[in-house]
Every structure is written in C-alpha cells, then in structure tokens.
Design an enzyme around this catalytic site. Sequence first.
Site, PDB file in Angstrom:
ATOM      1  CB  SER A  29      -8.536  -6.573   8.157  1.00  0.00           C
ATOM      2  OG  SER A  29      -7.800  -7.022   9.237  1.00  0.00           O
TER       3      SER A  29
ATOM      4  CG  ASP B  51       6.105  -9.627   3.323  1.00  0.00           C
ATOM      5  OD1 ASP B  51       6.991 -10.104   2.575  1.00  0.00           O
ATOM      6  OD2 ASP B  51       5.277 -10.329   3.921  1.00  0.00           O
TER       7      ASP B  51
ATOM      8  CG  ASP C  84       0.628  -0.550   5.680  1.00  0.00           C
ATOM      9  OD1 ASP C  84      -0.247  -0.973   6.458  1.00  0.00           O
ATOM     10  OD2 ASP C  84       0.772  -0.994   4.521  1.00  0.00           O
ATOM     11  CG  ASP C  85      -3.845  -0.024   8.464  1.00  0.00           C
ATOM     12  OD1 ASP C  85      -2.932  -0.152   9.300  1.00  0.00           O
ATOM     13  OD2 ASP C  85      -4.908  -0.657   8.511  1.00  0.00           O
TER      14      ASP C  85
ATOM     15  NE  ARG D 229      -2.314  -1.341   3.529  1.00  0.00           N
ATOM     16  CZ  ARG D 229      -2.824  -2.323   4.299  1.00  0.00           C
ATOM     17  NH1 ARG D 229      -3.939  -2.913   3.973  1.00  0.00           N
ATOM     18  NH2 ARG D 229      -2.210  -2.677   5.395  1.00  0.00           N
TER      19      ARG D 229
ATOM     20  CG  HIS E 266       6.550  -8.459   7.099  1.00  0.00           C
ATOM     21  ND1 HIS E 266       5.807  -7.387   6.677  1.00  0.00           N
ATOM     22  CD2 HIS E 266       7.814  -7.994   7.234  1.00  0.00           C
ATOM     23  CE1 HIS E 266       6.590  -6.329   6.556  1.00  0.00           C
ATOM     24  NE2 HIS E 266       7.809  -6.667   6.894  1.00  0.00           N
TER      25      HIS E 266
ATOM     26  CG  ASP F 140      -3.941 -10.739  15.608  1.00  0.00           C
ATOM     27  OD1 ASP F 140      -3.950 -11.897  15.099  1.00  0.00           O
ATOM     28  OD2 ASP F 140      -4.660  -9.820  15.182  1.00  0.00           O
TER      29      ASP F 140
END
Length: 462
Positions: free
Chosen positions: A337, A159, A227-228, A132, A205, A306
């Site tokens: 997601s 990645d 990154d988001d 992204r 990753h 997670d």
Amino acid sequence: MRRNHCIGFIFLSLTVWSVVTYFLFLQRPLGTRFSEREAAVQQRLKELEQGVRQQSADSEQLVRQLQRTVHQRQQLAVADAVKRRVEDAEADQLTDEEKLQQEKVRQLRARAGQRLAGGAPVLAVLVFACNRVTVSKCLDQLLRYRPSAQQFPIVVSQDCAHQPTAGAIAAYGDRVFHIQQPDQSEIVVLPKEKKFKGYYKISRHYGWALNQTFFNFNFDTVIIVEDDLDVSPDLFEYFLGTYALLQRDPTLWCVSAWNDNGKVGLVDEGAPEMLHRTDFFPGLGWMLRRAVWEELAPKWPAAYWDDWIRQPEQRRGRACIRPELSRTRTFGKVGVSNGHFYEKHLKFIKLNEKFVPFTQMNLTYLLKDNYDQQFVKWVYESPVVTYQELKSGSVAHEGPVRIPYHTNDMYKRTAKMLGLMDDFRSGVPRTGYRGVVSFMYKGRRVFLAPNANWKGYDPGWS
Ligand SMILES: *[C@@H]1O[C@H](CO)[C@@H](O)[C@H](O)[C@H]1NC(C)=O
Ligand SMILES: *[C@@H]1O[C@H](CO)[C@@H](O)[C@H](O)[C@H]1NC(C)=O
C-alpha cells in the site's frame, strides 16, 4: 471226584437261579410295566444321546468360529503392526520440527472442535505476516487484550519466508501457532502489472491461509487481522458480541472492526457502543464464517482480493457490521500500500479506547428487518441542508441533517469537501448503506444520501 463235585455245583446253581427267577416273575406281575419303563428309559437315553450329539456339533461349530476369529485377529494384528511400522518409519523421516508441527495441528483441531461452557463459540484469530518484524507490536496487543486463550487461539500465517520476521513470531512460543505459506515461487504477471506483484502474493497468501484455518484446522469462524494493526481493548468483546448476528442474519457476511471514515472529527467519540450496517466491505480486522469462505475459496482471485470481494457477484447484496469508532488502526505500512495514503488519511483514524461490554448488550437492532426500517426513517426524516449551510453553522435545526446527492460527481465533490473518503468500489461508497454515508460534522450527525426512492448501486460509479 472233584470234577463231579464241580458239575454238581454248577447244576445246582443253575437250578436255583431258574427257580428264583421264575418266582421273581411270578411274584411281581410287572412284565408289561417293566417293558414300558424300559422303553421310556430307552427313549430318554436316545434323547440324551441326541442332545449330546447336538451339543458336540454345536461346540465344534463354536470352536471353528473361534478359530476363524482368532485367525482374523491375528491377521489384523499383523496388519496393524505393519501399519505402525510404516508410520514409525515415516515419523522417523520427519524432522523434530515437523513432528512438533503435526502435534500442534492436532491440538489446534481439538481446539476448533471444542464446546466451551454455555456453548460459547471458539473464534480463531488469523494474523497475516510477511516481512515486517513489527508484527510483534500487533501480537503483543492481541495477547494483552485476549480474554481467553482457549476461546481465541491465535494463528500467525507468514508469507515471504523472511527469517527475522519468522524469528519474531517464534519468540512467542506456544502462545501463537505459527504457519508458513509454502509456495514461494515467483508469480508471473503481465509487464504492466509488475509493480503490483505484491497484491498477487497477498492474494495467494490469503487463499492458502484461510483454507488452512477453515479446512485443515476446521475452525468455523475466523477473525482476520493484518500485522500492521493496533487493536482496541474491546476488540475481542466486539467480535464475540456480534458473533450471534453473523450467525443469525444471512444478509450479513462479515463483521469489521474498521470505519473507513473513522477519522477524528468525523466520528461520535461519545458513542463507542454505536454500530452500523454497511454495504461496503471494510476489511482491516474482520470476522468471517466458514460458509462464506466455502463460497469464495474455489474462485479466489489471483490479485486484488478486497476489490474482488466487493463485486456484486461475490457480495450478493450482503452487508457487514462496522463500528462508529474503529477497533483497529494501521500503524503504517511500508510495502504494497502506498505511504501517501497512510500520511493523508489512515493515520488520523480514531482508535476506540473505551471497553464496551457488547456481549451484555441487546444488538438485535442490527438485524436487517429491524435496522432498515429505523435507518430509512432516521435518514429521510432528517431535514435537507446544503454543505454551505452546514459549514457556516447556519442550520437552526438541532438533530441530524441530510445532504442529498444525485450523481457520481456530486457525491465525490461533496465527500471531498466534508473530508470523507470519496471513492467507490463496484459503485458502493465507503461505509455506505443503501447508498447513505453516515458521519459526524461539527458535532452533528449528517447523512450524505441519495433520493428516498433509491434503486440500488450503479457499478459504473467509480
Ligand atoms: C482452497 O480450497 C478450495 C476448496 O477446496 C480450492 O478450490 C482452492 O484451490 C484452495 N485454494 C488454495 C490457495 O489452496
Ligand atoms: C432486544 O431489543 C429488541 C428491539 O430491538 C426487543 O424487541 C427485544 O425484546 C430485546 N431483547 C431482549 C432480550 O431484551
């Protein structure tokens, strides 16, 4: 004639010498004294001679030693020269880019080992990126709010080998350190897991990048960001302020910037300084120390890291610090997601906008021994109300109230009605602490709580 003269002269000379010598001896009664002196002189001479011999032997030994040393030095110099030449040859084989990377790693390690003024810690910021290009939105904010480049070096781990994203990261030049996950091989998964392959890649990753950051770059503490994420102006201040808690309290294993129930209406917007303990690992902008990573790294899972980290075997009773008002918010994931979750829930998370000077505050109330006592008192001294009473506004009491729950289903039903996340992970409800979920409802603090004699989570609740 001449010859007779000569013999006569010699004879005369001998006679004179004999007489003179005789008288000399007679005149000076030194006979014995002279021989004593002579003996002393002889002795001294002998000693001198011995001394000289000894010295010369010593010198010879010294010379031999020196020769040996010189020889060894020469050998070492030769070995050095050979080694240098091998290294040069290797360096010649490296591309300019690889050499640059090596140099950057050296700089990063130096940064990790650095002591700042007053013993302030260096906290690495590890940003996870993949495909992204909007990672730049996250990086822009991190760079804008970062109080010190020295104290918060930013590592962007990418990645996916996605070129446009690599380009977006490279545009930041020296301001961030860009690394790329090298293993781009296909991951073999069971057919029913095919659509979840993304979760396998994420786990691979994470394992790689955290190893790099802790074990290669040698950082002691890392702030993990995806990154988001949008971040709050006091994100760095928050982690810096809570760092001492993480260091001091072994019952804490992370500090998270995220409140899972941090939606507008469920949080106290007037209390940006408010922090909590939670048994639920929130992620989404979190701080981790090397000691915990050393524990997790060898058994890091192939996927769903997670939920794995939330299992009792990993958590081992430890808690995280979380804020009342989130310091991160996702700006939307297209990827693993599902977008539905974002539209329904994530996009309503309230991101804190006020700067709270956490480093200037006394946060010791969050240490387990201080916190638990206060927390239990606060929760169980609150009067019990029903959801209906709360909803209709018929509660006469001003302060915080409590809604009890006794079963898995009862929790889920009530949580749903209140607009809370209603799921469990390893039996722990989101944001729960000692089974209690704390939130705001119509401007009032509410605890959704089990009985006061609560005995622990039931991993069977889901
Ligand atoms: C990370 O390091 C640990 C400990 O050295 C090792 O067991 C693990 O395999 C490494 N993981 C990855 C993904 O390299
Ligand atoms: C911080 O607060 C605690 C109470 O939670 C108190 O005991 C302690 O003295 C305070 N420390 C400082 C430096 O003010």
